[in-house]
Write an enzyme that holds these catalytic residues in place. Structure first.
Site, PDB file in Angstrom:
ATOM      1  N   GLY A   9       0.884  -1.229  -0.006  1.00 37.24           N
ATOM      2  CA  GLY A   9       0.040  -0.038   0.253  1.00 37.24           C
ATOM      3  C   GLY A   9       0.790   1.403  -0.127  1.00 37.24           C
ATOM      4  CB  CYS A  10       0.192   4.622   1.297  1.00 38.74           C
ATOM      5  SG  CYS A  10       1.040   6.183   1.520  1.00 38.74           S
ATOM      6  CG  PHE A  11       5.951   4.778  -0.766  1.00 45.16           C
ATOM      7  CD1 PHE A  11       5.341   5.983  -0.328  1.00 45.16           C
ATOM      8  CD2 PHE A  11       6.570   4.736  -2.121  1.00 45.16           C
ATOM      9  CE1 PHE A  11       5.598   7.330  -1.317  1.00 45.16           C
ATOM     10  CE2 PHE A  11       6.763   5.705  -2.858  1.00 45.16           C
ATOM     11  CZ  PHE A  11       6.293   6.899  -2.511  1.00 45.16           C
TER      12      PHE A  11
END
Length: 160
Positions: A9-11
């Site tokens: 997902g969002c890093f």
């Protein structure tokens, strides 16, 4: 020293999770798994590069094992979601383990099999296990983003 690469997902949140683990010596957020050289955040978000937002984790295997990092990876996100995590939608938010050698490939596969057999998940695991290819570091403002925002505003941003 050794390197592991994960997409979950969002890093921003993924980096924050791994950075706190004793034995992790460094983290870099970036893009991997696609076909476009030196992508930008804007290009990756447009969905044309094939890249995932990922975190490269440098670690000391005498202090933390790859298997322990895999346990953190599975716990840090929902590996049953296809091309998304929470409100973040697109293949750049896919769940993937990018292995750097045959030992990591075997460990990732065994770890996935254990999780599947545990019955802990109600849906099939969507996580891809792929060879690590070129890794393109994200723009500087993405590196340690949550730390930077916490320092600037006093509050850590929510990330899935």
């Amino acid at each position: 020293m050794a390197t592991a690469t994960f997409a979950a997902g969002c890093f921003w949140g993924v980096e924050e999770t791994f950075r706190k683990i004793p034995g992790v010596t460094g983290t870099t957020v970036g893009y991997t798994g696609g076909h476009f050289k030196e992508p930008t955040y804007r290009q990756v978000c447009a969905g044309d590069t094939g890249h995932a937002e990922a975190v490269r984790v440098d670690y000391d295997p005498d202090k933390v094992t790859y298997e322990q990092l895999l346990d953190v990876f599975w716990a840090a996100h929902d590996p049953t979601q296809v091309d998304r995590q929470g409100p973040d939608i697109g293949d750049q938010y896919r769940s993937a383990i990018f292995y750097h050698d045959a030992g990591q490939e075997a460990a990732a596969g065994a770890s996935r099999a254990r999780l599947e057999q545990s019955g802990a998940l109600s849906r099939a695991i969507a996580t891809r296990i792929e060879p690590a290819g070129p890794f393109w570091p994200a723009e500087e403002y993405h590196q340690r983003y949550i730390d930077k925002q916490r320092a600037r505003t006093g509050v850590a941003p929510a990330c899935h």
